[in-house]
Write an enzyme that holds these catalytic residues in place. Sequence first.
Site, PDB file in Angstrom:
ATOM      1  N   TYR A 144       0.804  -1.224   0.000  1.00  0.00           N
ATOM      2  CA  TYR A 144       0.000   0.000   0.000  1.00  0.00           C
ATOM      3  C   TYR A 144       0.841   1.279   0.000  1.00  0.00           C
ATOM      4  CZ  TYR A 144       0.321   1.297   4.968  1.00  0.00           C
ATOM      5  OH  TYR A 144       0.762   1.725   6.204  1.00  0.00           O
ATOM      6  N   LEU A 150      -3.778  10.072   4.574  1.00  0.00           N
ATOM      7  CA  LEU A 150      -4.401   9.533   5.783  1.00  0.00           C
ATOM      8  C   LEU A 150      -4.032   8.061   5.915  1.00  0.00           C
ATOM      9  CD1 LEU A 150      -6.363   9.682   8.183  1.00  0.00           C
ATOM     10  CD2 LEU A 150      -8.220   9.200   6.589  1.00  0.00           C
ATOM     11  N   ASP A 151      -3.301   7.741   6.986  1.00  0.00           N
ATOM     12  CA  ASP A 151      -2.860   6.363   7.240  1.00  0.00           C
ATOM     13  C   ASP A 151      -2.898   6.108   8.739  1.00  0.00           C
ATOM     14  OD1 ASP A 151      -1.886   3.805   6.803  1.00  0.00           O
ATOM     15  OD2 ASP A 151       0.209   4.453   6.722  1.00  0.00           O
ATOM     16  N   ALA A 152      -4.047   6.374   9.340  1.00  0.00           N
ATOM     17  CA  ALA A 152      -4.189   6.328  10.796  1.00  0.00           C
ATOM     18  C   ALA A 152      -5.190   5.252  11.188  1.00  0.00           C
ATOM     19  CB  ALA A 152      -4.652   7.686  11.323  1.00  0.00           C
TER      20      ALA A 152
END
Length: 247
Positions: free
Chosen positions: A55, A138-140
Amino acid sequence: MQLLFKELSDNHEITVYDTNELYGEKGNFRVLQFLNEAIQGAMDLDHPERVLFEYPRAIIHLMDFNDPSFKDVFLIGHGIGTIASYYSDKRFTVAELDKKVVELSKQYFGYSKEDVLIGDGRAILESEAPDTYDYIILDAFTEKGTPSQLISKEFFQITTDKLHPHGSIIMNVFGRSDNDKLINAIHTTLQESYNYTKSFRLPAEGVTDTQNVIIMGSHKPIGYQARNMAGFNEINLDEGHIIWDKV
């Protein structure tokens, strides 16, 4: 497996360990993991510059292909700092809720930048000046998934204000491989704020499998080269409901 660190921080259980096998690949790996075996980042110790997971490789391609000259990025969710480390010549502002994650990324994974702000990513982004960023990433995640305040219509409106007119948002979220109501809702909500959207996922063996889904929004057409998407395929998502902030 060699355990290097394990602690219950303010937000979740964090573990760092070395292993000779990761997702079926033999090698020499170091892993940052949350509760329930949720891997947040991993490094190939023999080749530290390698981006291991699909990813972030796909996100990197989308960034390079759609705006090769980009300069400024706001990233929510630090992990081990994979994407920010990859772009040594770009300006990143990284928001991370847990200061222990940042400490571990420096101690065990060699993160050397001083660009991480500790706190709620939405609140930090809201305090930034308008028209500042080329990309918002956004990777939270928490143990429950992507925080709801980062996938609402109100949040996406904040992102459009902080991006340059040509800027884009790219999200890494988790969902089932087919007809996931939350993934559909995130995409539909994003379409309320952005003229163009595309979604991608890795092939899955079964419809109930959960996996990474990448969703991108922009005010200009979105392009990509399939051979550089690290196995991610473009998908068409069904219409879902609009996600609003909880009152």
